[in-house]
Design a protein around this motif. Structure first.
Motif, PDB file in Angstrom:
ATOM      1  N   VAL A   1       0.804  -1.224   0.000  1.00  0.00           N
ATOM      2  CA  VAL A   1       0.000   0.000   0.000  1.00  0.00           C
ATOM      3  C   VAL A   1       0.841   1.281   0.000  1.00  0.00           C
ATOM      4  CG1 VAL A   1      -1.708   1.327   1.309  1.00  0.00           C
ATOM      5  CG2 VAL A   1      -1.988  -1.144   1.036  1.00  0.00           C
ATOM      6  N   PRO A   2       1.925   1.397   0.795  1.00  0.00           N
ATOM      7  CA  PRO A   2       2.680   2.656   0.819  1.00  0.00           C
ATOM      8  C   PRO A   2       3.348   3.025  -0.504  1.00  0.00           C
ATOM      9  CG  PRO A   2       3.213   1.302   2.736  1.00  0.00           C
ATOM     10  CD  PRO A   2       2.436   0.433   1.804  1.00  0.00           C
ATOM     11  N   THR A   3       3.629   2.051  -1.381  1.00  0.00           N
ATOM     12  CA  THR A   3       4.388   2.344  -2.596  1.00  0.00           C
ATOM     13  C   THR A   3       3.654   3.285  -3.548  1.00  0.00           C
ATOM     14  OG1 THR A   3       5.579   0.245  -2.436  1.00  0.00           O
ATOM     15  CG2 THR A   3       5.572   1.333  -4.570  1.00  0.00           C
ATOM     16  N   PRO A   4       2.399   2.994  -3.979  1.00  0.00           N
ATOM     17  CA  PRO A   4       1.723   3.969  -4.852  1.00  0.00           C
ATOM     18  C   PRO A   4       1.488   5.313  -4.178  1.00  0.00           C
ATOM     19  CG  PRO A   4       0.212   2.206  -4.170  1.00  0.00           C
ATOM     20  CD  PRO A   4       1.583   1.787  -3.764  1.00  0.00           C
ATOM     21  N   ILE A   5       1.228   5.299  -2.867  1.00  0.00           N
ATOM     22  CA  ILE A   5       1.052   6.564  -2.137  1.00  0.00           C
ATOM     23  C   ILE A   5       2.307   7.411  -2.258  1.00  0.00           C
ATOM     24  CG2 ILE A   5       0.743   7.578   0.158  1.00  0.00           C
ATOM     25  CD1 ILE A   5      -0.978   5.177   0.896  1.00  0.00           C
ATOM     26  N   ALA A   6       3.471   6.771  -2.087  1.00  0.00           N
ATOM     27  CA  ALA A   6       4.736   7.494  -2.140  1.00  0.00           C
ATOM     28  C   ALA A   6       5.000   8.076  -3.525  1.00  0.00           C
ATOM     29  CB  ALA A   6       5.878   6.562  -1.734  1.00  0.00           C
ATOM     30  N   PHE A   7       4.769   7.289  -4.576  1.00  0.00           N
ATOM     31  CA  PHE A   7       5.051   7.775  -5.928  1.00  0.00           C
ATOM     32  C   PHE A   7       4.127   8.923  -6.328  1.00  0.00           C
ATOM     33  CE2 PHE A   7       7.140   3.531  -6.789  1.00  0.00           C
ATOM     34  CZ  PHE A   7       8.407   4.070  -6.925  1.00  0.00           C
ATOM     35  N   PHE A   8       2.861   8.845  -5.967  1.00  0.00           N
ATOM     36  CA  PHE A   8       1.950   9.942  -6.300  1.00  0.00           C
ATOM     37  C   PHE A   8       2.264  11.187  -5.464  1.00  0.00           C
ATOM     38  CE2 PHE A   8      -1.019   6.370  -7.652  1.00  0.00           C
ATOM     39  CZ  PHE A   8      -0.743   6.554  -9.000  1.00  0.00           C
ATOM     40  N   LEU A   9       2.745  10.979  -4.239  1.00  0.00           N
ATOM     41  CA  LEU A   9       3.198  12.109  -3.420  1.00  0.00           C
ATOM     42  C   LEU A   9       4.393  12.790  -4.072  1.00  0.00           C
ATOM     43  CD1 LEU A   9       3.291  13.795  -0.780  1.00  0.00           C
ATOM     44  CD2 LEU A   9       4.713  11.972   0.197  1.00  0.00           C
ATOM     45  N   LEU A  10       5.342  12.002  -4.571  1.00  0.00           N
ATOM     46  CA  LEU A  10       6.520  12.564  -5.233  1.00  0.00           C
ATOM     47  C   LEU A  10       6.153  13.296  -6.514  1.00  0.00           C
ATOM     48  CD1 LEU A  10       8.995   9.566  -4.739  1.00  0.00           C
ATOM     49  CD2 LEU A  10       9.185  11.830  -3.701  1.00  0.00           C
ATOM     50  N   ALA A  11       5.171  12.773  -7.237  1.00  0.00           N
ATOM     51  CA  ALA A  11       4.738  13.445  -8.461  1.00  0.00           C
ATOM     52  C   ALA A  11       4.051  14.770  -8.148  1.00  0.00           C
ATOM     53  CB  ALA A  11       3.794  12.537  -9.251  1.00  0.00           C
ATOM     54  N   ALA A  12       3.337  14.819  -7.012  1.00  0.00           N
ATOM     55  CA  ALA A  12       2.601  16.030  -6.658  1.00  0.00           C
ATOM     56  C   ALA A  12       3.502  17.112  -6.079  1.00  0.00           C
ATOM     57  CB  ALA A  12       1.495  15.681  -5.655  1.00  0.00           C
ATOM     58  N   SER A  13       4.508  16.710  -5.325  1.00  0.00           N
ATOM     59  CA  SER A  13       5.378  17.688  -4.668  1.00  0.00           C
ATOM     60  C   SER A  13       6.778  17.120  -4.537  1.00  0.00           C
ATOM     61  CB  SER A  13       4.831  18.036  -3.277  1.00  0.00           C
ATOM     62  OG  SER A  13       5.729  18.868  -2.571  1.00  0.00           O
ATOM     63  N   LEU A  14       7.717  17.769  -5.208  1.00  0.00           N
ATOM     64  CA  LEU A  14       9.101  17.295  -5.147  1.00  0.00           C
ATOM     65  C   LEU A  14       9.947  18.202  -4.262  1.00  0.00           C
ATOM     66  CD1 LEU A  14       9.706  16.095  -8.813  1.00  0.00           C
ATOM     67  CD2 LEU A  14       9.546  14.718  -6.763  1.00  0.00           C
ATOM     68  N   SER A  15       9.386  18.565  -3.127  1.00  0.00           N
ATOM     69  CA  SER A  15      10.148  19.303  -2.130  1.00  0.00           C
ATOM     70  C   SER A  15      11.079  18.349  -1.400  1.00  0.00           C
ATOM     71  CB  SER A  15       9.213  19.980  -1.138  1.00  0.00           C
ATOM     72  OG  SER A  15       8.466  19.007  -0.417  1.00  0.00           O
ATOM     73  N   SER A  16      11.984  18.899  -0.624  1.00  0.00           N
ATOM     74  CA  SER A  16      12.912  18.062   0.134  1.00  0.00           C
ATOM     75  C   SER A  16      12.161  17.184   1.128  1.00  0.00           C
ATOM     76  CB  SER A  16      13.923  18.937   0.878  1.00  0.00           C
ATOM     77  OG  SER A  16      14.809  18.144   1.657  1.00  0.00           O
ATOM     78  N   ALA A  17      11.126  17.741   1.785  1.00  0.00           N
ATOM     79  CA  ALA A  17      10.355  16.971   2.759  1.00  0.00           C
ATOM     80  C   ALA A  17       9.613  15.828   2.076  1.00  0.00           C
ATOM     81  CB  ALA A  17       9.370  17.885   3.488  1.00  0.00           C
ATOM     82  N   ALA A  18       8.980  16.125   0.916  1.00  0.00           N
ATOM     83  CA  ALA A  18       8.250  15.084   0.196  1.00  0.00           C
ATOM     84  C   ALA A  18       9.196  13.993  -0.287  1.00  0.00           C
ATOM     85  CB  ALA A  18       7.508  15.696  -0.994  1.00  0.00           C
ATOM     86  N   LEU A  19      10.399  14.384  -0.692  1.00  0.00           N
ATOM     87  CA  LEU A  19      11.381  13.420  -1.169  1.00  0.00           C
ATOM     88  C   LEU A  19      11.795  12.472  -0.045  1.00  0.00           C
ATOM     89  CD1 LEU A  19      12.968  12.634  -3.693  1.00  0.00           C
ATOM     90  CD2 LEU A  19      14.753  14.238  -3.012  1.00  0.00           C
ATOM     91  N   HIS A  20      12.001  13.016   1.149  1.00  0.00           N
ATOM     92  CA  HIS A  20      12.382  12.167   2.278  1.00  0.00           C
ATOM     93  C   HIS A  20      11.223  11.257   2.722  1.00  0.00           C
ATOM     94  CE1 HIS A  20      15.905  14.808   2.622  1.00  0.00           C
ATOM     95  NE2 HIS A  20      16.414  13.907   3.433  1.00  0.00           N
ATOM     96  N   ILE A  21       9.988  11.812   2.744  1.00  0.00           N
ATOM     97  CA  ILE A  21       8.838  11.000   3.158  1.00  0.00           C
ATOM     98  C   ILE A  21       8.573   9.899   2.144  1.00  0.00           C
ATOM     99  CG2 ILE A  21       6.341  11.029   3.531  1.00  0.00           C
ATOM    100  CD1 ILE A  21       6.675  13.889   4.620  1.00  0.00           C
ATOM    101  N   GLY A  22       8.604  10.250   0.843  1.00  0.00           N
ATOM    102  CA  GLY A  22       8.389   9.243  -0.190  1.00  0.00           C
ATOM    103  C   GLY A  22       9.440   8.148  -0.164  1.00  0.00           C
ATOM    104  N   THR A  23      10.691   8.545   0.040  1.00  0.00           N
ATOM    105  CA  THR A  23      11.781   7.570   0.118  1.00  0.00           C
ATOM    106  C   THR A  23      11.584   6.626   1.302  1.00  0.00           C
ATOM    107  OG1 THR A  23      13.331   9.125  -0.910  1.00  0.00           O
ATOM    108  CG2 THR A  23      14.286   7.313   0.359  1.00  0.00           C
ATOM    109  N   ALA A  24      11.143   7.167   2.433  1.00  0.00           N
ATOM    110  CA  ALA A  24      10.909   6.343   3.625  1.00  0.00           C
ATOM    111  C   ALA A  24       9.789   5.333   3.376  1.00  0.00           C
ATOM    112  CB  ALA A  24      10.567   7.237   4.817  1.00  0.00           C
ATOM    113  N   LEU A  25       8.689   5.777   2.739  1.00  0.00           N
ATOM    114  CA  LEU A  25       7.564   4.873   2.480  1.00  0.00           C
ATOM    115  C   LEU A  25       7.947   3.763   1.514  1.00  0.00           C
ATOM    116  CD1 LEU A  25       4.603   7.420   2.135  1.00  0.00           C
ATOM    117  CD2 LEU A  25       5.002   5.821   4.010  1.00  0.00           C
ATOM    118  N   ILE A  26       8.695   4.117   0.467  1.00  0.00           N
ATOM    119  CA  ILE A  26       9.117   3.112  -0.516  1.00  0.00           C
ATOM    120  C   ILE A  26      10.085   2.123   0.120  1.00  0.00           C
ATOM    121  CG2 ILE A  26      10.363   2.762  -2.684  1.00  0.00           C
ATOM    122  CD1 ILE A  26       9.243   5.524  -3.559  1.00  0.00           C
ATOM    123  N   GLY A  27      11.007   2.622   0.931  1.00  0.00           N
ATOM    124  CA  GLY A  27      11.941   1.734   1.622  1.00  0.00           C
ATOM    125  C   GLY A  27      11.232   0.785   2.566  1.00  0.00           C
TER     126      GLY A  27
END
Length: 561
Positions: free
Chosen positions: A423-449
């Motif tokens: 479940v976290p993987t698609p959430i992370a990728f769509f979050l990264l597509a919506a906002s590529l800020s430093s915070a979003a990048l770290h949160i998305g990376t954490a969810l994918i990991g």
């Protein structure tokens, strides 16, 4: 008790091996330098990342080697393969040696193969020495493979924080050094002895302690690796990490102390049964009434399944996807599937697609972290992002033990946990597509990991349960052929988008892309693909849930009668 102590020493040695042989996770740390030295495009760089994953296609060779060579020899072959492959790449990136692109591709392939050999050694050690707690042993040890990148970051910062090429040198040396450190416990493997009920509870407590210690190690490297850019601070933090990894050596003492505690202090103290295979005797009474009512029903159902008559059971499970869910599904868990039968199973291909669109896509994301951070202007955060991915991958792997620890309170099919982990993987990728800020990048990376880590660790146990424990060596190697295929397809997709968005901007011979456009379309496509993986895993869960339920009832019934 001496034999019991030695098996825990072997587990600690396996933890060390896994902690320092996840060398493919730090590719992003030196990929930009490798791209610059070789003067290659993003597509060509993707092929090098794919080559490392392509080495997994030859993972079966480690199983073949174990038929003729001792386990410790196979371990050192893996270490020297990595030493050779990564060592030559380090000489290339330091401009000491000049090699053509194809030669570097072959070196990446050999390096990837060495990782498979190490993994095979660890799986065999866990299966041989912990037959009653196999899922717990595998999930714990494989978890430490996820923290490799964070540990390598600490070591690299302790040596030279300004050099990315040092990662290749560490990739060559640390697995070899670890192999020498682990050789004595491996050479002194104890004979496998059946455990009495109090031994099962004792081992469960020890696994609980080890998992608690693993959480501490994960939190340590996650929160402190980000402040380790100074060499002096990094050395202090590295010393603390090594101390935490050495701490489990006290487990033999815990074994003796726990046995003494049970015999003399508090004989009524017990840990609820946590193994997926075993169950505490007291819990059997809770199910006695249920089993008495269902005994004749289960016998009739097993008879129908054995005779190939599935219509009786199918009629009991009507649903909107009746035909898809019922068609040729697994009847029982643990049935051995040779390769020719495996590839004819619809359940296997659902499993394959779920892994292909879940864990593999997360691995490709980690391979592209260096370029993602660079394109967004966060090059300085590359090692931090790498540590975040590594640490959360570690936590995801560690969470695969949760179903075993809470089984007596909440029983749920392992394929269901597998689906939840996606479940976290698609959430992370769509979050990264919506906002590529430093915070979003770290949160998305954490969810994918977190998601990919759980999938990597859980897959071994799922493969053994669905398609047979004795065939897991061959069947799991067939499953992970999706990794090089996915690495090629997903990586090539990202590279083509990257190069097409570069607007012909070049730095020397290297194509350079800057801005959100470099990976926006890639994240949207990756997110959509991961939704397909989630749907496949849900269908797999629906098809295998009855088999898991019958297994649970049959196990309790066997223990009771």
């Amino acid at each position: 008790m001496a034999g019991q102590s030695r098996k825990w020493m072997i587990l600690v040695a396996t933890i060390w091996i896994q902690a320092f042989t996840g060398t493919n996770f730090d590719f992003s740390a030196y990929s930009s330098d490798l791209k610059s030295v070789l003067g290659i495009s993003q597509v060509q760089l993707n092929y090098l990342a794919t080559a490392s994953d392509l080495g997994k296609l030859f993972g079966w060779s480690s199983g073949l080697a174990l038929m003729y060579l001792p386990l410790w020899v196979v371990m050192f072959v893996a270490a020297f393969l990595g030493f050779f492959a990564y060592g030559l790449q380090w000489l290339v990136i330091r401009n000491v040696l000049s090699l053509p692109y194809f030669a570097v591709f072959i070196l990446c392939l050999i390096a990837g193969c060495s990782i498979c050999w190490f993994n095979t050694v660890c799986f065999v050690l866990c299966i041989r020495n912990f037959p009653a707690h196999r899922p717990l042993a595998i999930s714990l040890t494989v978890s430490f493979n996820g923290v490799s990148a964070a540990l390598y970051t600490l070591v690299a910062n302790a040596i030279n924080p300004s050099s990315d090429s040092v990662y290749l040198l560490l990739n060559a040396l640390l697995p070899l050094i670890t192999s020498f450190a682990a050789i004595i416990p491996i050479l002194r493997q104890p004979p496998v002895e059946p455990l009495p009920p109090d031994g099962v509870r004792r081992d469960s407590l020890i696994f609980l302690i080890l998992n608690f210690l693993a959480v501490i190690i994960g939190l340590y490297v996650l929160f402190l690796s980000s402040v380790s850019s100074n060499a002096t601070v990094a050395r202090l933090l590295l010393g603390g990490a090594i101390l935490l990894l050495v701490l489990p050596l006290g487990i033999p003492g815990i074994v003796y102390a726990q046995d003494w505690f049970h015999r003399t202090i508090h004989q009524s103290f017990r840990l609820e049964g946590s193994s997926f295979i075993l169950v505490d005797v007291d819990d059997l009474e809770l199910h006695k009434g249920l089993l008495t009512r269902e005994r004749s029903e289960n016998v009739d159902r097993e008879s129908d399944l054995a005779n190939g008559n599935r219509s009786t059971y199918a009629a009991e499970n009507e649903g909107c996807f009746e035909k898809v869910i019922k068609s040729n599904k697994l009847a029982i868990l643990g049935e051995e599937h040779p390769a020719q039968l495996l590839v004819r199973r619809f359940d296997f291909w659902l499993y394959y697609i779920a892994y292909f669109c879940g864990g593999t896509i997360g691995l490709v994301y980690s391979n592209n972290l260096g370029q993602i951070a660079e394109s967004l202007g966060f090059s300085a955060d590359t090692t931090s992002l790498l540590s975040v991915y590594s640490s959360f991958s570690f936590f995801g792997r560690l969470l695969t033990a949760a179903p075993d620890f809470i089984r007596t309170k909440l029983y749920f099919a392992r394929t269901g946990w597998f689906a939840i982990a996606l479940v976290p993987t698609p959430i992370a990728f769509f979050l990264l597509a919506a906002s590529l800020s430093s915070a979003a990048l770290h949160i998305g990376t954490a969810l994918i990991g977190l998601s990919s880590g759980f999938i990597f660790a859980a897959a071994v146990s799922v493969t053994a349960e669905l398609f047979g424990p004795n065939s897991v060596g061959v069947n799991h190697n067939i499953l992970i052929t999706n990794i090089p295929v996915g690495s090629l397809i997903y990586g090539l997709l990202a590279a083509l988008v990257y190069d097409s968005s570069a607007s012909n901007r070049q730095l020397s011979d290297m194509v350079l892309c800057m801005g959100k456009k470099c990976y926006f379309l890639t994240f949207v496509l990756w997110g959509s693909i991961s939704v397909l993986g989630l749907a496949s895993s849900l269908l797999l869960f629906l098809r295998t849930r009855p088999a898991y339920q019958r297994f649970e009832h049959s196990r309790i019934f066997t223990q009771l009668y």
